[in-house]
Write an enzyme that holds these catalytic residues in place. Structure first.
Site, mmCIF file in Angstrom:
data_model
loop_
_atom_site.group_PDB
_atom_site.id
_atom_site.type_symbol
_atom_site.label_atom_id
_atom_site.label_comp_id
_atom_site.label_asym_id
_atom_site.label_seq_id
_atom_site.Cartn_x
_atom_site.Cartn_y
_atom_site.Cartn_z
ATOM 1 N N LYS A 195 5.436 2.623 1.014
ATOM 2 C CA LYS A 195 6.215 2.885 2.064
ATOM 3 C C LYS A 195 5.548 4.271 2.495
ATOM 4 O O LYS A 195 5.806 5.167 1.699
ATOM 5 C CB LYS A 195 7.789 2.946 1.975
ATOM 6 N N LYS A 248 4.497 -0.749 4.675
ATOM 7 C CA LYS A 248 5.178 -0.279 5.962
ATOM 8 C C LYS A 248 4.714 1.024 6.073
ATOM 9 O O LYS A 248 4.735 1.980 5.168
ATOM 10 C CB LYS A 248 6.630 -0.280 5.338
#
Ligand code: PBG
Length: 323
Positions: A195, A248
């Site tokens: 992330k 992400k």
């Protein structure tokens, strides 16, 4: 052999021919819809920076979830917007907190829908960081226990999947152990393994009112410049027991998705985040882009890069367009 014996256009002449040789297939079962849950009844508050998305109270949320199930979506992932926030993010792990109540209601209404719960403290802390603070620093090890408690309370309320998005070190292992201790050994962990510290989360933070009050998330989320580090993050999460690994955001990190898929061959997810959605929708609203085409093409690109599962705010509309 080459032109004129070879003509690449032959296989593009009809839709039947194109479909026959299509390499990447996209179905609704690959798509997961993020939904924002809020307190109250009859509440459906449009999020201005995310056209088509809303903060929804539990009673109306069950209707959205029924539609998601009927469309054959891979699932929905719930984010809580609590009425109260505090320094320790208590509402994030209370057994009768907003998300457990939402999960219980949705599970009863749509038992056939796969329910995901995002596990993080940032929506629940008054300072907006993803863990507990001491001297202005996010405390890794102290946060693990709270995340594990959140995951257990979500599993107990009916979550099929828990998805830690906080980027604390060791959280997948801590969550797996806590779940197993409470006999939730079948609860799936999708870790937001890679992330990035991204500007593309802007609209989400508006929606969830979760922007850090001070400082930023560079001390725990990944540096956008790094790809090899993503492989280390993913490897560690696999060792700690992640069932699915996520990258992400998605569109600016397609290379990372491909590397992760090739390196580990794991079920791989990607999150087309709020900013990716909002920038497309803003252009759509101005008539600059065609919504049906760009939602399909953008998600297809993420799938082609190697994502098996795609979390996207387009999930509902895209599933409709695909049917
Ligand atoms: C919680 C979380 C965030 C997103 C998903 N889980 C916000 C953040 O890290 O700031 C972003 C999702 C999106 O932008 O659509 N940590």
């Amino acid at each position: 052999m080459s032109f004129p014996d070879v003509r690449m256009r032959r296989l593009r002449r009809t839709e039947a021919l194109r479909a026959m040789v299509r390499e990447t297939v996209l179905g609704p079962e690959r798509l997961v819809l993020p939904l924002f849950v809020t307190e109250g009844t009859g509440v459906k508050e449009e999020i201005s920076s995310m056209p088509g998305c809303a903060r929804t109270s539990i009673d109306l949320l069950t209707e959205d979830c029924r539609e998601a199930a009927d469309l054959g979506l891979g699932g929905v992932i719930l984010f809580g917007i609590p009425a109260t926030k505090d320094a320790l993010g208590t509402e994030g792990y209370r057994e009768d907190g907003l998300i457990p109540r939402a999960l219980t209601a949705v599970k009863a209404a749509t038992p056939d829908l796969t329910l995901w719960a995002d596990v993080c403290l940032c929506e629940y802390t008054d300072h907006g960081h993803c863990g507990v603070l001491a001297d202005g620093q996010v405390q890794n090890d102290e946060t693990l226990d709270l995340l594990a408690r959140a995951a257990v309370s979500y599993a107990a309320a009916g979550a099929d999947v828990v998805a830690p998005s906080d980027m604390m070190d060791g959280r997948v292992g801590a969550i797996r152990e806590a779940l197993d201790d409470e006999s939730f050994e079948d609860t799936v962990i999708v870790s937001y393994a890679a992330k990035y510290c991204s500007g593309f989360y802007g609209p989400f933070r508006d929606a969830a009112d979760s922007a850090p009050q001070e400082g930023d998330r560079r001390g725990y989320q990944m540096d956008p410049a790094n790809a090899l580090e993503a492989l280390r993050e993913v490897e560690l999460d696999i060792e700690e027991g992640a069932d699915v690994v996520m990258v992400k955001p998605a569109m600016p990190y397609l290379d990372v998705i491909r590397m992760v898929k090739d390196e580990f061959g794991m079920p791989t997810a990607a999150y087309q985040v709020s900013g990716e959605y909002s920038m497309l929708m803003a252009a759509v609203e101005r008539g600059w882009l065609d919504k049906d085409r760009v939602m399909h093409e953008s998600v297809l690109g993420i799938r082609r890069a190697g994502a098996d599962v795609i979390l996207t705010y387009f999930a509902r509309d895209l599933a409709k367009a695909l049917s």
